[in-house]
Design a protein around this motif. Structure first.
Motif, PDB file in Angstrom:
ATOM      1  N   MET A   1       0.846  -1.192   0.000  1.00  0.00           N
ATOM      2  CA  MET A   1       0.000   0.000   0.000  1.00  0.00           C
ATOM      3  C   MET A   1       0.884   1.245   0.000  1.00  0.00           C
ATOM      4  N   PRO A   2       0.372   2.344  -0.522  1.00  0.00           N
ATOM      5  CA  PRO A   2       1.156   3.577  -0.509  1.00  0.00           C
ATOM      6  C   PRO A   2       1.315   4.100   0.914  1.00  0.00           C
ATOM      7  N   SER A   3       2.450   4.715   1.189  1.00  0.00           N
ATOM      8  CA  SER A   3       2.692   5.283   2.512  1.00  0.00           C
ATOM      9  C   SER A   3       1.846   6.539   2.705  1.00  0.00           C
ATOM     10  N   ALA A   4       1.721   6.963   3.958  1.00  0.00           N
ATOM     11  CA  ALA A   4       0.974   8.186   4.243  1.00  0.00           C
ATOM     12  C   ALA A   4       1.627   9.388   3.562  1.00  0.00           C
ATOM     13  N   ALA A  78     -14.281  12.217  -5.116  1.00  0.00           N
ATOM     14  CA  ALA A  78     -14.300  11.240  -6.206  1.00  0.00           C
ATOM     15  C   ALA A  78     -14.791  11.895  -7.496  1.00  0.00           C
ATOM     16  N   PRO A  79     -14.130  11.624  -8.629  1.00  0.00           N
ATOM     17  CA  PRO A  79     -14.536  12.221  -9.907  1.00  0.00           C
ATOM     18  C   PRO A  79     -15.710  11.515 -10.565  1.00  0.00           C
ATOM     19  N   VAL A  80     -16.265  10.525  -9.902  1.00  0.00           N
ATOM     20  CA  VAL A  80     -17.447   9.822 -10.401  1.00  0.00           C
ATOM     21  C   VAL A  80     -18.546   9.932  -9.356  1.00  0.00           C
ATOM     22  N   SER A  81     -19.772   9.719  -9.787  1.00  0.00           N
ATOM     23  CA  SER A  81     -20.911   9.862  -8.883  1.00  0.00           C
ATOM     24  C   SER A  81     -21.072   8.611  -8.020  1.00  0.00           C
ATOM     25  N   VAL A  82     -20.783   8.757  -6.734  1.00  0.00           N
ATOM     26  CA  VAL A  82     -20.941   7.669  -5.769  1.00  0.00           C
ATOM     27  C   VAL A  82     -21.474   8.267  -4.471  1.00  0.00           C
ATOM     28  N   PRO A  83     -22.119   7.453  -3.639  1.00  0.00           N
ATOM     29  CA  PRO A  83     -22.480   7.940  -2.305  1.00  0.00           C
ATOM     30  C   PRO A  83     -21.212   8.263  -1.522  1.00  0.00           C
ATOM     31  N   HIS A  84     -21.264   9.312  -0.714  1.00  0.00           N
ATOM     32  CA  HIS A  84     -20.132   9.700   0.133  1.00  0.00           C
ATOM     33  C   HIS A  84     -18.892   9.968  -0.736  1.00  0.00           C
ATOM     34  N   ARG A  85     -18.933  11.049  -1.497  1.00  0.00           N
ATOM     35  CA  ARG A  85     -17.928  11.283  -2.536  1.00  0.00           C
ATOM     36  C   ARG A  85     -16.579  11.752  -2.006  1.00  0.00           C
ATOM     37  N   ILE A  86     -16.523  12.279  -0.795  1.00  0.00           N
ATOM     38  CA  ILE A  86     -15.231  12.730  -0.273  1.00  0.00           C
ATOM     39  C   ILE A  86     -14.379  11.509   0.066  1.00  0.00           C
ATOM     40  N   ARG A  87     -13.269  11.382  -0.639  1.00  0.00           N
ATOM     41  CA  ARG A  87     -12.397  10.221  -0.457  1.00  0.00           C
ATOM     42  C   ARG A  87     -11.343  10.454   0.614  1.00  0.00           C
ATOM     43  N   GLY A  88     -11.050  11.705   0.906  1.00  0.00           N
ATOM     44  CA  GLY A  88     -10.043  11.952   1.918  1.00  0.00           C
ATOM     45  C   GLY A  88      -9.710  13.426   2.045  1.00  0.00           C
ATOM     46  N   ARG A  89      -8.969  13.724   3.100  1.00  0.00           N
ATOM     47  CA  ARG A  89      -8.465  15.077   3.319  1.00  0.00           C
ATOM     48  C   ARG A  89      -7.034  14.994   3.828  1.00  0.00           C
ATOM     49  N   ALA A  90      -6.300  16.051   3.565  1.00  0.00           N
ATOM     50  CA  ALA A  90      -4.938  16.150   4.092  1.00  0.00           C
ATOM     51  C   ALA A  90      -4.701  17.589   4.516  1.00  0.00           C
ATOM     52  N   TRP A  91      -3.854  17.738   5.521  1.00  0.00           N
ATOM     53  CA  TRP A  91      -3.503  19.062   6.029  1.00  0.00           C
ATOM     54  C   TRP A  91      -1.986  19.156   6.077  1.00  0.00           C
ATOM     55  N   VAL A  92      -1.446  20.161   5.402  1.00  0.00           N
ATOM     56  CA  VAL A  92      -0.009  20.402   5.408  1.00  0.00           C
ATOM     57  C   VAL A  92       0.212  21.771   6.030  1.00  0.00           C
ATOM     58  N   SER A  93       0.851  21.812   7.187  1.00  0.00           N
ATOM     59  CA  SER A  93       1.018  23.073   7.899  1.00  0.00           C
ATOM     60  C   SER A  93       2.488  23.452   7.994  1.00  0.00           C
ATOM     61  N   GLY A  94       2.714  24.750   8.122  1.00  0.00           N
ATOM     62  CA  GLY A  94       4.088  25.221   8.224  1.00  0.00           C
ATOM     63  C   GLY A  94       4.149  26.733   8.236  1.00  0.00           C
ATOM     64  N   ASP A 121      -7.755   9.366   4.833  1.00  0.00           N
ATOM     65  CA  ASP A 121      -8.332   8.988   3.545  1.00  0.00           C
ATOM     66  C   ASP A 121      -8.846   7.552   3.576  1.00  0.00           C
ATOM     67  N   LEU A 122      -9.043   6.970   2.410  1.00  0.00           N
ATOM     68  CA  LEU A 122      -9.602   5.622   2.318  1.00  0.00           C
ATOM     69  C   LEU A 122      -8.688   4.568   2.935  1.00  0.00           C
ATOM     70  N   TRP A 123      -7.408   4.893   3.090  1.00  0.00           N
ATOM     71  CA  TRP A 123      -6.459   3.952   3.690  1.00  0.00           C
ATOM     72  C   TRP A 123      -6.418   4.057   5.209  1.00  0.00           C
ATOM     73  N   GLY A 124      -6.859   5.205   5.736  1.00  0.00           N
ATOM     74  CA  GLY A 124      -6.793   5.428   7.170  1.00  0.00           C
ATOM     75  C   GLY A 124      -6.263   6.810   7.484  1.00  0.00           C
ATOM     76  N   LEU A 178     -13.935   3.708  -7.654  1.00  0.00           N
ATOM     77  CA  LEU A 178     -13.825   4.787  -6.675  1.00  0.00           C
ATOM     78  C   LEU A 178     -12.439   5.423  -6.643  1.00  0.00           C
ATOM     79  N   ALA A 179     -11.401   4.607  -6.756  1.00  0.00           N
ATOM     80  CA  ALA A 179     -10.035   5.128  -6.672  1.00  0.00           C
ATOM     81  C   ALA A 179      -9.097   4.191  -7.409  1.00  0.00           C
ATOM     82  N   LEU A 180      -8.059   4.779  -7.979  1.00  0.00           N
ATOM     83  CA  LEU A 180      -7.109   4.005  -8.778  1.00  0.00           C
ATOM     84  C   LEU A 180      -5.708   4.529  -8.495  1.00  0.00           C
ATOM     85  N   ASP A 181      -4.786   3.607  -8.227  1.00  0.00           N
ATOM     86  CA  ASP A 181      -3.391   3.984  -8.040  1.00  0.00           C
ATOM     87  C   ASP A 181      -2.522   2.870  -8.593  1.00  0.00           C
ATOM     88  N   ARG A 182      -1.220   3.010  -8.444  1.00  0.00           N
ATOM     89  CA  ARG A 182      -0.330   2.040  -9.064  1.00  0.00           C
ATOM     90  C   ARG A 182      -0.438   0.652  -8.448  1.00  0.00           C
TER      91      ARG A 182
END
Length: 226
Positions: A1-4, A78-94, A121-124, A178-182
């Motif tokens: 799985m991809p790292s955080a 999500a770029p497609v129509s699905v229930p609960h479309r928000i797949r994740g959030r991230a916060w970068v502070s500095g 996100d969808l991974w945690g 819903l989501a696609l990665d390598r």
């Protein structure tokens, strides 16, 4: 799985919504805090380009030698129509500073020196170390993912439906990419009672480009049709 760290870098490099939150910046409309461009430098700093008269640029200018703290909030929908479309959030502070001469006429670039980051996100949910963020690379499919998911949903509905046979669940009515990665494809399945659940289909090995993705998807659909 991809790292955080990789997932956070992927969101930064994606087309998802990103708003710069600067404490004490009163009266700014949300759309004024969305950068025209964003990128990541070799040391992991974020570079955000705004109109020269934007509230974020004014805040950094007026601060002069004082450090301006800020948070870049990214929201992945999500770029497609699905229930609960928000797949994740991230916060970068500095800390925010001006970078003179980097942008074109009428524009200014701000540097956000990363102090901490967090992704949910969808991974945690997980904190991201700034050094890990600097060293991480975005997913190679990040720029193509919205179009690929829309294509799968619009053109390959029959093949997507076959994936229902690979999940051991009853009453599965629909399957939406819903989501696609390598590493693989995540699908949101709908049931007849209105509830949904997600399933992940990992590729035999990570893909590095569109050609490898086509082969991996072909093998996945073959297995579903098997």
């Amino acid at each position: 799985m991809p790292s955080a760290a990789e997932r956070t870098r992927t969101l930064v490099h994606s087309t998802c919504s990103a708003v710069l939150l600067v404490p004490g910046l009163a009266g700014a409309r949300p759309e004024q805090l969305v950068a025209d461009e964003r990128s990541v430098g070799p040391d992991g700093d974020l570079f955000l380009t705004y109109p020269a008269d934007s509230p974020a640029v004014r805040a950094a200018t007026h601060a002069q030698d004082d450090e301006v703290s800020a948070v870049l909030e990214l929201t992945d929908v999500a770029p497609v129509s699905v229930p609960h479309r928000i797949r994740g959030r991230a916060w970068v502070s500095g800390w925010l500073t001006l970078v003179p001469g980097r942008a074109g006429p009428g524009r200014m670039t701000l540097r956000l020196e990363v102090g901490e980051a967090y992704v949910d996100d969808l991974w945690g949910a997980q904190a991201v170390d700034p050094e890990d963020f600097a060293l991480a690379a975005p997913d190679p499919l990040v720029r193509h993912e919205p179009e690929l998911l829309q294509h799968l949903a619009a053109v390959h509905g029959e093949q997507m439906g076959l994936l229902r046979g690979l999940v051991e669940r009853e009453d599965v009515a629909r399957a939406t990419p819903l989501a696609l990665d390598r590493f693989g494809l995540r699908v949101r399945f709908g049931r007849g009672d209105g509830h949904t659940f997600d399933a992940r289909f990992d590729f035999p090995e990570p893909v590095t480009d569109i050609t490898g993705l086509r082969r991996a998807m072909h093998r996945l659909f073959e297995a579903a049709a098997g």
